[in-house]
Write an enzyme that holds these catalytic residues in place. Structure first.
Site, short mmCIF file in Angstrom:
data_model
loop_
_atom_site.label_atom_id
_atom_site.label_comp_id
_atom_site.label_asym_id
_atom_site.label_seq_id
_atom_site.Cartn_x
_atom_site.Cartn_y
_atom_site.Cartn_z
N HIS A 25 0.83 -1.20 0.00
CA HIS A 25 0.00 0.00 0.00
C HIS A 25 0.87 1.26 0.00
O HIS A 25 2.03 1.23 0.42
CB HIS A 25 -0.94 0.01 1.20
CG HIS A 25 -0.25 0.13 2.53
ND1 HIS A 25 0.41 -0.93 3.11
CD2 HIS A 25 -0.11 1.17 3.39
CE1 HIS A 25 0.93 -0.55 4.26
NE2 HIS A 25 0.63 0.71 4.45
N ASP B 174 0.74 5.00 1.67
CA ASP B 174 0.06 5.51 2.85
C ASP B 174 -1.13 6.41 2.49
O ASP B 174 -0.99 7.40 1.78
CB ASP B 174 1.03 6.29 3.74
CG ASP B 174 1.86 5.36 4.61
OD1 ASP B 174 1.42 4.22 4.87
OD2 ASP B 174 2.96 5.78 5.04
N ARG C 121 5.18 6.80 13.43
CA ARG C 121 5.18 7.39 12.10
C ARG C 121 4.74 8.84 12.11
O ARG C 121 3.81 9.22 12.86
CB ARG C 121 4.25 6.60 11.17
CG ARG C 121 4.45 6.89 9.68
CD ARG C 121 3.32 6.34 8.86
NE ARG C 121 2.09 7.14 9.00
CZ ARG C 121 0.93 6.84 8.44
NH1 ARG C 121 0.81 5.75 7.71
NH2 ARG C 121 -0.11 7.61 8.60
N HIS D 235 4.61 0.15 0.10
CA HIS D 235 5.38 -0.66 1.04
C HIS D 235 4.52 -1.78 1.59
O HIS D 235 3.29 -1.76 1.51
CB HIS D 235 5.99 0.20 2.15
CG HIS D 235 5.00 0.99 2.94
ND1 HIS D 235 4.44 2.17 2.48
CD2 HIS D 235 4.45 0.79 4.16
CE1 HIS D 235 3.60 2.65 3.38
NE2 HIS D 235 3.59 1.82 4.41
#
Length: 309
Positions: free
Chosen positions: A114, A116, A282, A265
């Site tokens: 995916h 983000d 994150r 990723h």
């Protein structure tokens, strides 16, 4: 290998895979970066798509400060309610939280490739992920270069894809949460759906990016369901081809900084059967609205821009 020298610090960027990824040495992210270092890291990010830093033992505030040198930092996530009150920009990628959120035990949000939050009208430009607790074995993350994936396609197929648009929906075709979970209700109350170009033009490098991912892309607009599924299967196989990928082994103090406009990723799927804890934090940088080869911008079906400060 690329080296930047300045009066106080030498930064070295060492490529680690054929199409993507570089290790950064000579940086101490506890200290404020110089303008020259910011320029060098930005240029390396666009060249290598994802940068890896080791032994950077920083806290939430220092991660946010580092992130701000590269753009406006957004809130943690459109659906996050667990961000630290003193650092609302921090998203906890914490294996201990997922059972509460999704209704079943898992170590990561999704085990699909995916980009983000691609269902946003302006997906994040970049993401920065810092490891706090890393398992002794397993738990690696992989990234793939979506510009290289596009370039590797036959010219006739690239030409066809240049004119297509695809729907990105939060949850994708197979949501990762139980239908009766709090997370499911939260997403249903405020859905994120956007039609993006299948091929977006990178606003800095000018590269053409194969902007689809199995985590969030649900269909190709204008094709029948069977046609759409067949084409997406082909494209998902292409972006996950090992030749375009790099794999990163996490340790406490490791940081990955990736260009979210040019990569997808894959979180680990090898830990769900183990009683381990994996905690990363994150931050994301505010993104632009994708533009296709024809110059047309993405269009929102549901959901607003996600902005930072």
């Amino acid at each position: 290998m690329t080296t930047l020298e300045n009066p106080t610090t030498t930064l070295t960027f060492t490529p680690v895979a054929g199409h993507i990824g570089a290790e950064v040495s000579g940086a101490d992210l506890r200290a404020e970066l110089t303008d020259e270092q910011v320029v060098a890291i930005t240029e390396a990010l666009h060249a290598y798509k994802v940068l890896f830093f080791r032994d950077q033992h920083i806290d939430h505030g220092q991660q946010v400060a580092f992130s701000r040198r590269f753009g406006a930092v957004t809130a943690s996530h459109p659906y996050d309610t667990d961000a630290p009150t003193d650092h609302p920009e921090i998203l906890a990628v914490d294996s201990r939280l997922y059972e509460k959120r999704f209704g079943h035990r898992k170590v990561s949000y999704t085990n699909h490739w995916h980009t983000d939050v691609s269902p946003l009208i302006n997906p994040p430009a970049a993401s920065i992920l810092r490891a706090e607790i890393a398992p002794e074995r397993g738990g690696d993350t992989q990234w793939t270069n979506l510009a290289a994936a596009y370039a590797g396609l036959p010219e006739s197929l690239r030409t066809f894809l240049d004119g297509l648009r695809a729907e990105h929906r939060f949850g994708g075709r197979n949501p990762q949460w139980n239908a009766d979970s709090d997370y499911a209700r939260k997403v249903a109350a405020a859905p994120l759906v956007t039609e993006h170009p299948v091929v977006r033009v990178h606003p800095v490098t000018g590269e053409r990016i194969l902007f689809v991912n199995p985590g969030f892309t649900t269909r190709i607009v204008g094709l029948t369901p069977s046609q759409s599924d067949a084409l997406l299967t082909l494209l998902f196989d292409e972006i996950s081809h090992p030749a375009y990928t790099v794999r990163f082994r996490w340790e406490k103090g490791s940081i990955a900084f990736w260009d979210n406009r040019a990569t997808a990723h894959l979180a680990p799927s090898d830990l769900d059967h183990l009683d381990v804890t994996r905690v990363l934090y994150r931050t994301t940088l505010e993104g632009d609205i994708p533009v296709g080869v024809d110059g047309a911008e993405s269009t929102s079906v549901a959901g607003d821009k996600f902005t930072g400060n």
